[in-house]
Motif scaffolding. Structure first.
Motif, short mmCIF file in Angstrom:
data_model
loop_
_atom_site.label_atom_id
_atom_site.label_comp_id
_atom_site.label_asym_id
_atom_site.label_seq_id
_atom_site.Cartn_x
_atom_site.Cartn_y
_atom_site.Cartn_z
N ALA A 215 0.85 -1.20 0.00
CA ALA A 215 0.00 0.00 0.00
C ALA A 215 0.88 1.25 0.00
O ALA A 215 1.81 1.37 0.80
CB ALA A 215 -0.91 -0.01 1.22
N ILE A 216 0.59 2.16 -0.90
CA ILE A 216 1.39 3.38 -1.02
C ILE A 216 1.02 4.37 0.09
O ILE A 216 -0.15 4.52 0.44
CB ILE A 216 1.18 4.01 -2.41
CG1 ILE A 216 2.17 5.15 -2.65
CG2 ILE A 216 -0.24 4.49 -2.57
CD1 ILE A 216 2.14 5.67 -4.08
N PRO A 217 2.00 5.05 0.68
CA PRO A 217 1.69 6.03 1.74
C PRO A 217 0.88 7.21 1.19
O PRO A 217 1.09 7.64 0.06
CB PRO A 217 3.08 6.50 2.20
CG PRO A 217 4.03 5.44 1.73
CD PRO A 217 3.44 4.89 0.47
N ASP A 218 -0.02 7.72 1.99
CA ASP A 218 -0.84 8.85 1.56
C ASP A 218 -0.01 10.10 1.32
O ASP A 218 -0.41 10.99 0.55
CB ASP A 218 -1.91 9.15 2.62
CG ASP A 218 -2.91 8.01 2.77
OD1 ASP A 218 -3.10 7.26 1.79
OD2 ASP A 218 -3.49 7.88 3.86
N THR A 219 1.12 10.20 1.98
CA THR A 219 1.93 11.41 1.89
C THR A 219 2.77 11.49 0.62
O THR A 219 3.28 12.56 0.28
CB THR A 219 2.88 11.49 3.09
OG1 THR A 219 3.64 10.27 3.17
CG2 THR A 219 2.10 11.69 4.38
N LEU A 220 2.91 10.39 -0.10
CA LEU A 220 3.84 10.40 -1.24
C LEU A 220 3.37 11.30 -2.37
O LEU A 220 4.18 11.98 -3.01
CB LEU A 220 4.03 8.97 -1.76
CG LEU A 220 5.06 8.79 -2.87
CD1 LEU A 220 6.43 9.29 -2.43
CD2 LEU A 220 5.15 7.32 -3.28
N ARG A 221 2.07 11.35 -2.60
CA ARG A 221 1.53 12.13 -3.73
C ARG A 221 1.76 13.62 -3.56
O ARG A 221 2.10 14.32 -4.51
CB ARG A 221 0.02 11.83 -3.86
CG ARG A 221 -0.78 12.81 -4.72
CD ARG A 221 -0.45 12.76 -6.16
NE ARG A 221 -1.36 13.47 -7.02
CZ ARG A 221 -1.37 14.78 -7.23
NH1 ARG A 221 -0.55 15.57 -6.56
NH2 ARG A 221 -2.19 15.31 -8.11
N ASP A 222 1.60 14.13 -2.36
CA ASP A 222 1.61 15.58 -2.16
C ASP A 222 2.80 16.10 -1.35
O ASP A 222 2.96 17.31 -1.21
CB ASP A 222 0.32 16.02 -1.46
CG ASP A 222 -0.90 15.69 -2.29
OD1 ASP A 222 -0.89 15.97 -3.50
OD2 ASP A 222 -1.87 15.13 -1.73
#
Length: 255
Positions: A215-222
């Motif tokens: 699962a990709i961390p939520d913080t990576l996108r922004d």
């Protein structure tokens, strides 16, 4: 660096993350802790933005991103204690994860890129600057060893399996560490009975596809502000725009 980027550039990096971030994160996560994998992917995304003009063939964007991620993964790993990564995943058969860890690192990496990340042999060859024939050969060897390991372990748990391996499998179940896993791998490779274990229902592709993506961390996108792009030193880049890998396919990772 992130603070100096325009909103347009940030959005472009964000879209790149949405399209490729989860697979790149999973690739880095298999060898790094969660936070270190996020750092490596953030660096790869920033490198893709800074050095995008280096890629001559845009059809090779996906393998190019993996090549960037591999460079960042190696750089992060070199400055950190060894990490077990994330081969053991919720819901995945433990024997498959252990079988993967029993493979040589190059075999494990190529099999992962080919099956779970669905990269063509030609694309994988671009990452490592080798021939597709070499890649195909190593993937076939890796698949064979993985199937051999799983088939032998499964057979050892039955009445007709190798008795010597059964003892090692019992030790492994009690203490599933590297030492017992290595003992099993060595035994399987030298035991004719284990090598002859039936492989019905044991196919490398099926086994690996049972391992879900991390699962990709939520913080990576922004919030990739803490990543740094690769340097622009010409010696660090090949003529085709791919980054030169610090470690080739057949070179062992640092201890």
């Amino acid at each position: 660096m992130w603070r100096t980027l325009s909103n347009e550039a940030r959005e472009a990096i964000g879209r790149l993350c949405e399209q490729h971030g989860r697979h790149l994160y999973d690739y880095c996560r298999t060898g790094l802790s969660a936070s270190d994998a996020e750092l490596a992917v953030a660096g790869a995304l920033l490198s893709a933005h800074v050095h995008g003009e280096r890629l001559r063939d845009r059809k090779r964007l996906r393998p190019w991103l993996y090549a960037l991620a591999r460079c960042h993964r190696a750089a992060v790993a070199a400055s950190r204690p060894a990490s077990p990564g994330s081969w053991t995943r919720p819901g995945a058969p433990g024997e498959v994860a252990d079988a993967l860890r029993a493979l040589d690192p190059p075999h494990r990496e190529l099999l992962d890129l080919s099956v779970r990340h669905e990269l063509a042999s030609a694309d994988i060859a671009m990452i490592f600057d080798v021939s597709a024939i070499e890649v195909n050969t190593m993937i076939a060897e890796a698949a064979d060893r993985l199937e051999e390991w799983v088939a032998a372990v499964r057979a050892a748990r039955t009445r007709d399996g190798c008795a010597r391996l059964a003892v090692r499998v019992t030790d492994w179940a009690r203490a599933p560490g590297r030492r017992n896993r290595t003992r099993i791998a060595r035994h399987v490779r030298s035991c004719q009975a284990c090598q002859a274990a039936p492989r019905e229902g044991v196919r490398a592709g099926v086994l690996l596809l049972g391992l879900p993506l991390a699962a990709i961390p939520d913080t990576l996108r922004d919030q990739p502000a803490w990543g740094d792009p690769l340097p622009g030193d010409p010696a660090a880049w090949r003529s085709d725009g791919f980054p030169a890998q610090a470690r080739g396919l057949m070179e062992p990772p640092p201890a």
